[in-house]
Design a protein around this motif. Structure first.
Motif, PDB file in Angstrom:
ATOM      1  N   ASN A  81      -8.277  -0.340 -10.171  1.00  0.00           N
ATOM      2  CA  ASN A  81      -7.906  -1.539  -9.371  1.00  0.00           C
ATOM      3  C   ASN A  81      -6.702  -1.075  -8.800  1.00  0.00           C
ATOM      4  O   ASN A  81      -6.786  -1.714  -7.266  1.00  0.00           O
ATOM      5  N   HIS A  82      -6.129  -0.374  -8.961  1.00  0.00           N
ATOM      6  CA  HIS A  82      -4.625   0.507  -8.193  1.00  0.00           C
ATOM      7  C   HIS A  82      -4.033   1.707  -7.492  1.00  0.00           C
ATOM      8  O   HIS A  82      -3.634   2.103  -6.860  1.00  0.00           O
ATOM      9  N   PHE A  83      -5.524   2.815  -7.294  1.00  0.00           N
ATOM     10  CA  PHE A  83      -5.703   3.715  -7.695  1.00  0.00           C
ATOM     11  C   PHE A  83      -6.620   3.701  -6.297  1.00  0.00           C
ATOM     12  O   PHE A  83      -8.374   3.481  -6.872  1.00  0.00           O
ATOM     13  N   VAL A  84      -6.750   4.406  -5.204  1.00  0.00           N
ATOM     14  CA  VAL A  84      -8.221   4.787  -4.530  1.00  0.00           C
ATOM     15  C   VAL A  84      -7.911   5.983  -3.554  1.00  0.00           C
ATOM     16  O   VAL A  84      -6.996   6.853  -4.092  1.00  0.00           O
ATOM     17  N   ALA A  85      -9.117   7.165  -2.941  1.00  0.00           N
ATOM     18  CA  ALA A  85      -8.798   8.791  -3.096  1.00  0.00           C
ATOM     19  C   ALA A  85      -9.867   8.352  -1.880  1.00  0.00           C
ATOM     20  O   ALA A  85     -10.759   7.693  -0.998  1.00  0.00           O
ATOM     21  N   VAL A  86      -8.940   9.438  -0.734  1.00  0.00           N
ATOM     22  CA  VAL A  86      -9.636   9.745   0.418  1.00  0.00           C
ATOM     23  C   VAL A  86      -9.884  11.282   0.118  1.00  0.00           C
ATOM     24  O   VAL A  86      -8.751  12.284   0.074  1.00  0.00           O
ATOM     25  N   SER A  87     -10.795  12.286  -0.017  1.00  0.00           N
ATOM     26  CA  SER A  87     -10.993  13.720  -0.626  1.00  0.00           C
ATOM     27  C   SER A  87     -12.309  13.697  -0.073  1.00  0.00           C
ATOM     28  O   SER A  87     -13.224  12.983  -0.275  1.00  0.00           O
ATOM     29  N   THR A  88     -12.538  15.523  -0.096  1.00  0.00           N
ATOM     30  CA  THR A  88     -14.169  16.024   0.267  1.00  0.00           C
ATOM     31  C   THR A  88     -14.292  16.011  -1.009  1.00  0.00           C
ATOM     32  O   THR A  88     -15.324  16.467  -1.487  1.00  0.00           O
ATOM     33  N   PHE A 101      -2.410   2.644  -5.022  1.00  0.00           N
ATOM     34  CA  PHE A 101      -2.216   3.597  -4.064  1.00  0.00           C
ATOM     35  C   PHE A 101      -2.915   4.507  -3.888  1.00  0.00           C
ATOM     36  O   PHE A 101      -4.365   4.153  -4.428  1.00  0.00           O
ATOM     37  N   ILE A 102      -2.889   4.567  -3.058  1.00  0.00           N
ATOM     38  CA  ILE A 102      -3.914   5.888  -2.349  1.00  0.00           C
ATOM     39  C   ILE A 102      -3.501   7.126  -1.645  1.00  0.00           C
ATOM     40  O   ILE A 102      -2.895   7.919  -1.220  1.00  0.00           O
ATOM     41  N   VAL A 103      -4.330   7.606  -2.544  1.00  0.00           N
ATOM     42  CA  VAL A 103      -4.031   9.594  -2.708  1.00  0.00           C
ATOM     43  C   VAL A 103      -5.275  10.291  -1.444  1.00  0.00           C
ATOM     44  O   VAL A 103      -6.501   9.780  -1.885  1.00  0.00           O
ATOM     45  N   ASN A 140       2.520  13.823  -7.562  1.00  0.00           N
ATOM     46  CA  ASN A 140       3.201  12.500  -6.943  1.00  0.00           C
ATOM     47  C   ASN A 140       1.927  11.333  -7.623  1.00  0.00           C
ATOM     48  O   ASN A 140       2.906  10.408  -7.970  1.00  0.00           O
ATOM     49  N   ALA A 141       0.668  12.058  -7.244  1.00  0.00           N
ATOM     50  CA  ALA A 141      -0.076  10.879  -7.736  1.00  0.00           C
ATOM     51  C   ALA A 141      -0.332  11.043  -9.394  1.00  0.00           C
ATOM     52  O   ALA A 141      -0.074   9.404  -9.688  1.00  0.00           O
ATOM     53  N   LYS A 142      -0.472  11.602 -10.156  1.00  0.00           N
ATOM     54  CA  LYS A 142       0.050  12.018 -11.645  1.00  0.00           C
ATOM     55  C   LYS A 142       1.473  10.797 -12.411  1.00  0.00           C
ATOM     56  O   LYS A 142       1.104  10.169 -12.789  1.00  0.00           O
ATOM     57  N   ILE A 153       0.818  -1.141  -0.138  1.00  0.00           N
ATOM     58  CA  ILE A 153       0.033  -0.287  -0.058  1.00  0.00           C
ATOM     59  C   ILE A 153       0.761   1.365  -0.121  1.00  0.00           C
ATOM     60  O   ILE A 153       1.711   1.190   0.897  1.00  0.00           O
ATOM     61  N   VAL A 154       0.735   2.611  -1.144  1.00  0.00           N
ATOM     62  CA  VAL A 154       1.667   3.704  -0.419  1.00  0.00           C
ATOM     63  C   VAL A 154       0.562   4.580  -1.109  1.00  0.00           C
ATOM     64  O   VAL A 154      -0.713   5.024  -1.381  1.00  0.00           O
ATOM     65  N   ASN A 155       0.846   5.241   0.978  1.00  0.00           N
ATOM     66  CA  ASN A 155      -0.406   6.348   0.973  1.00  0.00           C
ATOM     67  C   ASN A 155       1.029   7.393  -0.262  1.00  0.00           C
ATOM     68  O   ASN A 155       2.153   7.936   0.520  1.00  0.00           O
ATOM     69  N   ILE A 156      -0.200   8.372  -1.293  1.00  0.00           N
ATOM     70  CA  ILE A 156       0.049   9.402  -1.475  1.00  0.00           C
ATOM     71  C   ILE A 156      -0.190  10.527  -0.368  1.00  0.00           C
ATOM     72  O   ILE A 156      -1.508  10.826  -0.827  1.00  0.00           O
ATOM     73  N   GLY A 157       0.729  11.824   0.134  1.00  0.00           N
ATOM     74  CA  GLY A 157      -0.570  13.012   0.484  1.00  0.00           C
ATOM     75  C   GLY A 157       0.627  13.762   1.740  1.00  0.00           C
ATOM     76  O   GLY A 157       1.505  12.983   1.405  1.00  0.00           O
ATOM     77  N   ILE A 158       0.405  14.477   1.811  1.00  0.00           N
ATOM     78  CA  ILE A 158       1.524  15.480   3.011  1.00  0.00           C
ATOM     79  C   ILE A 158       1.239  16.190   3.854  1.00  0.00           C
ATOM     80  O   ILE A 158      -0.393  16.334   4.392  1.00  0.00           O
TER      81      ILE A 158
END
Ligand code: F6P
Length: 548
Positions: free
Chosen positions: A237-244, A202-204, A217-219, A148-153
């Protein structure tokens, strides 16, 4: 409404009282009261706080609690837990406490009980984590997702990373978790180097889905996925997101079914308890993630209901006020004697400095008292061979928190006993120090003559009387880690209330972002007329070095 804590009668009393306490030495305070250690120790949510090594007397604590009352801290705590609009510059409540409200007590925002949406999101997280584990949600070739790769800052990185590092012993077998945060291409390059495109998720994680670093980084990660043979229709299948921001996440190619909501009443630095914790909930398993939430909730309940004198976050917060506003201390060190907690100081830097690094009150009036301190720290014993020199003999007063579990997850020979001995030894050195007489005796015992000993003695004298807290717990379990982080969140809140600032906005980070965008343009088109000579010169150098 105007607010100035220095006008409060208790503040004035404390200013006066400070002149009495300042000359006292902790060494003497301990000698005069053999019960001081026990008397100044509190427990809550599995955490023990020994605050006896602080430069306070019973009267100091009394007055500090008086200040908390006069500044209406109990009312402020109530307001936060009721969901009142306490983040006034953004016209929102601050409800990270709802994310871990395991009692499910109703919390209403705009006439709606937000526990419904919180619980629905937790349920969605659980079923997603379980689907990843079972392989029901799998990579494009049908293989289970293992990395699992968390992409966030910022808050979409620092808090989540503390949790996953702190709870490494609880990771599910066969899973790995990595983080990409920085816009420096090295970050994404180094992480992607070892990934298997068939088994990576990847979790954006971006509340706004508009943060430059995260989007870039997500791109880059999606580009890497394509370079490895992935197809656009397999991104889901490989990217999900957590966002408003559902629209922006959809534009990126993420399936709406794989989006996890956030809410504007959760600040970034307080969001690890939300779906921003999705990556951790997969790697830890959802039951463990829930235990983390439970621990935080137990601390919340303690903060909400315990009397001020017995309230861990209140004691920590008010001691900080004592040092920063009356002793003039500018920083606070967080020293973790637990390798798994090595990133806690980084997370607390954001929680504290982004929250209370403010110079106007809630009413927008300039403050003329000190607010948020500089937070810094690292792991013991490594720090002892580096910055502890300044803690013991430097000119500045640096209050410190020493944090350590009584039991190790990794007992190795007598390592843990040595670690604890150092944990205590450092605190003793801060407390007692070493007097000139002691140094002289020591040097003479080594055979030095009187004048030789006198010459060397000043270098070896340690003043002591440097305050610290000892924060211990049985073991760094998920509940304890949750309680520990929540305790610091509330400490920051306490101080924000006393200082009268809004601890939940962060306008200060916006200007740099905006200016960065305009410099980016100038780097491309070479227009430097609008810049100062230093910026213009560096723009020219960068263009030359990169043949732009
Ligand atoms: O640094 C500012 C900030 O807004 C933080 O408060 C936040 O944690 C971080 O950026 C990331 O924001 P986002 O989750 O919206 O990408």
């Amino acid at each position: 409404m105007s607010y100035n804590p220095t006008d409060l009668s208790t503040w004035k009393k404390l200013t006066e009282h400070h002149t009495t306490v300042e000359p006292l030495h902790l060494r003497d305070l301990f000698r005069e009261d053999s019960q001081r250690g026990e008397r100044y120790t509190l427990q809550a949510a599995g955490i023990e706080l020994d605050y006896s090594k602080n430069r306070v007397t019973d009267e100091t604590l009394n007055e500090l609690m008086g200040l908390a009352r006069e500044a209406k801290l109990p009312e402020a705590i109530k307001a936060m837990f009721e969901g009142q609009v306490i983040n006034r510059s953004e016209n929102r409540p601050a409800l990270h406490i709802a994310l871990r409200n395991r009692s499910n007590r109703a919390i209403n925002v705009g006439g709606e009980n937000i526990m419904d949406t919180v619980n629905a999101t937790l349920a969605k997280m659980r079923s997603f984590a379980e689907a990843v584990h079972s392989g029901e949600f799998a990579g494009h070739t049908g293989k289970k997702l293992r990395t699992i790769v968390n992409i966030g800052i910022g808050g979409s990185f620092l808090g989540p990373k503390v949790v996953s590092d702190a709870l490494k012993p609880y990771w599910q077998d066969g899973y790995d978790l990595k983080y990409i945060a920085n816009i420096d291409g090295t970050d994404v390059t180094e992480v992607c180097k070892d990934l298997d495109p068939e088994t990576t998720l990847f979790i954006v994680a971006s509340k706004s889905f508009g943060t430059l670093e995260t989007l870039k980084n997500a791109k880059a990660a999606r580009e890497w996925f394509f370079q490895q043979g992935g197809k656009p229709e397999q991104v889901r299948n490989h990217f999900v997101a957590v966002s408003t921001n559902i629209e922006a996440a959809t534009d990126f190619g993420i399936d709406q079914a794989n989006m996890f909501p956030m809410w504007d009443w959760v600040g970034g630095r307080y969001s690890l308890w939300s779906a921003i914790g999705l990556a951790q909930s997969i790697v830890l398993g959802f039951d463990t993630f829930e235990q983390l939430l439970s621990g935080a909730h137990t601390m919340d309940e303690h903060f909400r209901t315990a009397g001020l004198e017995h309230n861990l976050p209140v004691i920590l917060g008010m001691l900080g006020v004592w040092y920063h506003n009356f002793f003039g201390a500018e920083s606070h060190a967080v020293l973790t004697y637990d390798e798994y907690l090595k990133d806690l100081p980084n997370h607390l830097q954001q929680v504290d400095m982004e929250s209370n690094g403010k110079a106007v009150t809630q009413a927008g009036e300039a403050v003329d008292w000190q607010t948020g301190p500089i937070i810094w720290g690292g792991t013991g014993t490594n720090g002892q061979h580096a910055y502890h020199q300044l803690l013991h003999q430097g000119t500045r007063l640096n209050p410190a928190d020493f944090i350590m579990p009584l039991q190790s997850h990794n007992p190795v020979a007598d390592h843990h006993q040595w670690l604890f001995a150092n944990f205590l030894g450092q605190q003793q050195a801060m407390l007692e120090g070493k007097t000139e007489a002691e140094v002289m005796d020591e040097l003479k015992a080594k055979g030095l003559g009187d004048s030789e000993a006198r010459e060397l003695a000043p270098h070896k004298v340690i003043p002591g009387n440097r305050p610290c807290n000892a924060i211990t717990f049985e073991k760094a379990t998920p509940e304890v880690v949750g309680a520990l982080i929540a305790m610091y969140e509330h400490k920051v809140f306490v101080q924000g209330v006393i200082w009268g600032v809004n601890s939940f906005d962060q306008w200060g980070v916006e200007l740099g972002k905006v200016l960065g965008n305009s410099v980016f343009e100038a780097l491309g088109n070479g227009e430097t007329d609008d810049y100062d000579s230093s910026t213009a010169n560096l723009i020219r150098k960068f263009r030359k070095a990169n043949n732009i």
